[in-house]
Design an enzyme around this catalytic site. Structure first.
Site, short mmCIF file in Angstrom:
data_model
loop_
_atom_site.label_atom_id
_atom_site.label_comp_id
_atom_site.label_asym_id
_atom_site.label_seq_id
_atom_site.Cartn_x
_atom_site.Cartn_y
_atom_site.Cartn_z
N PHE A 35 -37.44 -30.10 -20.29
CA PHE A 35 -37.32 -31.52 -20.67
C PHE A 35 -38.59 -31.97 -21.38
CE2 PHE A 35 -37.95 -36.05 -19.18
CZ PHE A 35 -37.21 -36.59 -20.21
N ARG A 105 -35.86 -21.45 3.78
CA ARG A 105 -35.03 -20.23 3.92
C ARG A 105 -35.86 -18.97 3.80
NH1 ARG A 105 -31.17 -23.27 1.25
NH2 ARG A 105 -31.87 -22.55 -0.79
N TYR A 144 -41.11 -43.11 -10.68
CA TYR A 144 -42.08 -42.02 -10.53
C TYR A 144 -42.91 -42.20 -9.26
CZ TYR A 144 -45.92 -38.86 -11.87
OH TYR A 144 -46.86 -37.86 -11.91
N TYR A 158 -40.13 -31.97 6.51
CA TYR A 158 -39.78 -30.54 6.59
C TYR A 158 -40.84 -29.77 7.37
CZ TYR A 158 -35.50 -29.93 3.92
OH TYR A 158 -34.19 -29.93 3.53
N1 LIG Z 1 -50.95 -34.54 -15.95
C1 LIG Z 1 -51.42 -35.38 -15.06
O1 LIG Z 1 -52.39 -36.09 -15.32
C2 LIG Z 1 -50.78 -35.50 -13.71
C3 LIG Z 1 -51.30 -36.45 -12.81
C4 LIG Z 1 -50.71 -36.56 -11.57
C5 LIG Z 1 -49.67 -35.74 -11.20
N2 LIG Z 1 -49.18 -34.83 -12.08
C6 LIG Z 1 -48.04 -34.01 -11.65
O2 LIG Z 1 -48.21 -32.67 -12.04
C7 LIG Z 1 -46.95 -32.11 -12.43
C8 LIG Z 1 -47.05 -31.49 -13.82
O3 LIG Z 1 -47.44 -32.52 -14.73
P1 LIG Z 1 -47.68 -32.21 -16.28
O4 LIG Z 1 -48.72 -33.14 -16.75
O5 LIG Z 1 -47.86 -30.76 -16.49
O6 LIG Z 1 -46.31 -32.71 -16.88
P2 LIG Z 1 -45.31 -32.03 -17.89
O7 LIG Z 1 -44.29 -33.04 -18.23
O8 LIG Z 1 -46.05 -31.36 -19.00
O9 LIG Z 1 -44.67 -30.89 -17.00
C9 LIG Z 1 -43.55 -31.08 -16.16
C10 LIG Z 1 -42.64 -29.89 -16.32
O10 LIG Z 1 -41.51 -30.04 -15.44
C11 LIG Z 1 -40.33 -29.75 -16.17
N3 LIG Z 1 -39.24 -30.50 -15.53
C12 LIG Z 1 -39.08 -31.84 -15.49
N4 LIG Z 1 -37.97 -32.16 -14.81
C13 LIG Z 1 -37.42 -30.98 -14.40
C14 LIG Z 1 -36.25 -30.64 -13.68
N5 LIG Z 1 -35.42 -31.58 -13.22
N6 LIG Z 1 -35.99 -29.32 -13.45
C15 LIG Z 1 -36.81 -28.35 -13.92
N7 LIG Z 1 -37.93 -28.62 -14.63
C16 LIG Z 1 -38.23 -29.91 -14.87
C17 LIG Z 1 -40.63 -30.19 -17.59
O11 LIG Z 1 -39.79 -29.62 -18.55
C18 LIG Z 1 -42.09 -29.77 -17.73
O12 LIG Z 1 -42.19 -28.44 -18.16
C19 LIG Z 1 -45.93 -33.23 -12.32
O13 LIG Z 1 -45.24 -33.11 -11.09
C20 LIG Z 1 -46.76 -34.48 -12.33
O14 LIG Z 1 -46.14 -35.52 -11.60
C21 LIG Z 1 -49.72 -34.70 -13.33
#
Ligand SMILES: NC(=O)c1ccc[n+]([C@@H]2O[C@H](COP(=O)([O-])OP(=O)(O)OC[C@H]3O[C@@H](n4cnc5c(N)ncnc54)[C@H](O)[C@@H]3O)[C@@H](O)[C@H]2O)c1
Length: 325
Positions: A35, A105, A144, A158
Site C-alpha cells: 500500500f 500458535r 491511527y 495476549y
Molecule cells: N516513520 C516513522 O516516523 C514512524 C513513527 C512512529 C511509528 N512508526 C511505525 O512504524 C511502522 C513502519 O512505518 P514506516 O514509516 O516504515 O511506514 P511505511 O508506510 O513506509 O511502511 C508501512 C508498510 O506496511 C505496509 N502495509 C500497510 N498496511 C498493510 C496491510 N494491511 N497489510 C500488509 N502490509 C501493510 C505498507 O505497504 C508499507 O510497506 C508503522 O507501523 C508505523 O506506525 C513509524
C-alpha cells in the site's frame, strides 16, 4: 540464526530492518500488501538467498513458521493513514490480532511498532512510557492514534492471557532514505520542496518542536528491544534532541543550497505542539541511544531524494497521492 517475519517489510523502516536482519545472518520473510511500501525498497536484496517476499494483507490471517515477528505493517504518515481511515483501523486491530494469533500458535516473540502518537497532544513533556496520553478519539488522526493504542492493548492482553512473548516499541519521528516522496511528513516535504525550488510550507509559526531519529539508529533500537530478555512494557525509541520546525526548514535550505523561501500556513487540526521522547528506559534497558546527528542524517537522506526526483518520470512512487506520474 532465526526465521524472522517482518510485516511491512517493503516500507521505509521495514526495508532497513530486513536489510539489517539479513546482514546478521537470519532468514527473513518480508510480508507486505504494498500500500505504501514498494518492491523497489528491497530490489537490491531480491536475489538474496535468505529473503522471501510475501504479498499479503494482514487484515486476513496467515500461517507461517517463524521464531520472531517484527510487526510494522501500517501506513505511518497522516496523508496515507487518512486515505482510508477504516482500513487503517482494520490494519491496526484485525492485523495485530492476526499477528498475535500467529505468535501464539507458533510461540514466536512479537514486537509491535507502536508510535509516539499514543501520547496524542501530550500534557507531559518529555513523554515517559508511563504517561497515558492526551488523544482525541474523534479526530482525523484517531484512526491511527487510537488504532495503535488498541494494538498495544491487544499485545498486553495476549501477553497476560496467553503468555505471548511481546515487545512494544513506541517509535518517534524517524527519517532517512526510502521515506516515500509523497508522504507529506515534514522532512520529506521540506527536502522535496527545497530540491525543487518550491516555497517551503511551515505550519503555524514553526515554533512547534519535533525530534527526529535517523533510521539506522531506530533499527538498532528495535533489534535490541526484540532481543532483550523478559521485558514487556512499552519502550520509547526516538531522538530526544528537539528542533523547532522552522529551524529544520532553514537547515534543509542550507544543506541543499536551495533558493526556496519559507511560507507560513495554518496549523492542521490536532497537530501536537511538542513531541520529545524520554529515552531513559531504552538507555538503561537496552544501552541504546541515537548516534547519528541530524545534520549527518540529512546529508544521507538528501541524495536519496535527489535520485528519486531524477527518476520520477520512470519510477512509480508508493502511496495513493503520488505526484504527477
Ligand atoms: N516513520 C516513522 O516516523 C514512524 C513513527 C512512529 C511509528 N512508526 C511505525 O512504524 C511502522 C513502519 O512505518 P514506516 O514509516 O516504515 O511506514 P511505511 O508506510 O513506509 O511502511 C508501512 C508498510 O506496511 C505496509 N502495509 C500497510 N498496511 C498493510 C496491510 N494491511 N497489510 C500488509 N502490509 C501493510 C505498507 O505497504 C508499507 O510497506 C508503522 O507501523 C508505523 O506506525 C513509524
Amino acid at each position: 540464526m532465526a526465521v524472522i517475519l517482518v510485516t511491512g517489510g517493503a516500507g521505509f523502516i521495514g526495508s532497513h530492518l530486513v536489510e539489517y536482519l539479513l546482514e546478521q545472518g537470519h532468514e527473513v520473510l518480508s510480508l507486505d500488501n504494498y500500500f505504501t511500501g514498494c518492491k523497489a525498497n528491497l530490489r537490491h536484496l531480491q536475489e538474496h538467498a535468505r529473503l522471501e517476499l510475501i504479498r499479503h494483507d494482514i487484515v486476513s490471517p496467515i500461517m507461517l513458521e517463524v521464531e520472531q515477528i517484527y510487526h510494522l505493517a501500517c501506513p505511518a504518515s497522516p496523508v496515507h493513514y487518512q486515505y482510508n481511515p477504516v482500513k487503517t483501523i482494520k490494519t491496526n486491530v484485525m492485523g495485530t490480532l492476526n499477528m498475535l494469533g500467529l505468535a501464539k500458535r507458533v510461540k514466536a516473540r512479537i514486537l509491535l511498532a507502536s508510535t509516539s502518537e499514543v501520547y496524542g497532544d501530550p500534557l507531559m513533556h518529555p513523554q515517559k512510557e508511563d504517561y497515558w496520553g492526551n488523544v482525541n478519539c474523534l479526530g482525523l488522526r484517531s484512526c491511527y492514534d487510537e488504532g495503535k493504542r488498541v494494538a498495544e492493548t491487544l499485545m498486553m492482553d495476549y501477553h497476560r492471557q496467553n503468555g505471548v512473548d511481546i515487545r512494544i516499541a513506541r517509535i518517534f519521528n524517524t527519517y532517512g532514505p526510502r521515506m516515500a516522496l509523497n508522504d507529506g511528513r515534514v522532512i520529506s516535504n521540506f527536502i522535496v520542496q527545497a530540491l525543487t525550488g518550491q516555497d517551503i510550507t511551515v505550519y503555524g509559526e514553526g515554533r512547534q518542536t519535533r525530534s527526529f531519529c535517523y533510521v539506522s539508529d531506530l533499527v538498532e533500537g528495535l533489534v535490541r528491544l526484540m532481543n532483550c530478555p523478559d521485558f514487556h512494557e512499552p519502550v520509547n525509541l526516538g531522538n530526544p534532541e528537539e528542533y523547532p520546525i522552522v529551524d529544520l526548514a532553514r537547515k534543509i535550505i542550507a544543506l541543499t543550497h536551495s533558493p526556496s523561501r519559507l511560507v507560513f500556513g495554518p496549523l492542521p487540526p490536532d497537530d501536537p505542539a511538542q513531541r520529545q521522547p524520554d529515552i531513559s528506559r531504552a538507555r538503561n534497558l537496552l544501552q541504546w541511544q541515537p548516534t547519528v546527528p541530524l545534520e549527518e542524517g540529512l546529508k544521507n537522506t538528501i541524495p536519496y531524494f535527489m535520485k528519486i526526483l531524477g527518476e520520477l518520470k520512470r519510477t512509480v512512487v508508493a502511496g495513493p497521492f503520488a505526484p504527477g506520474l
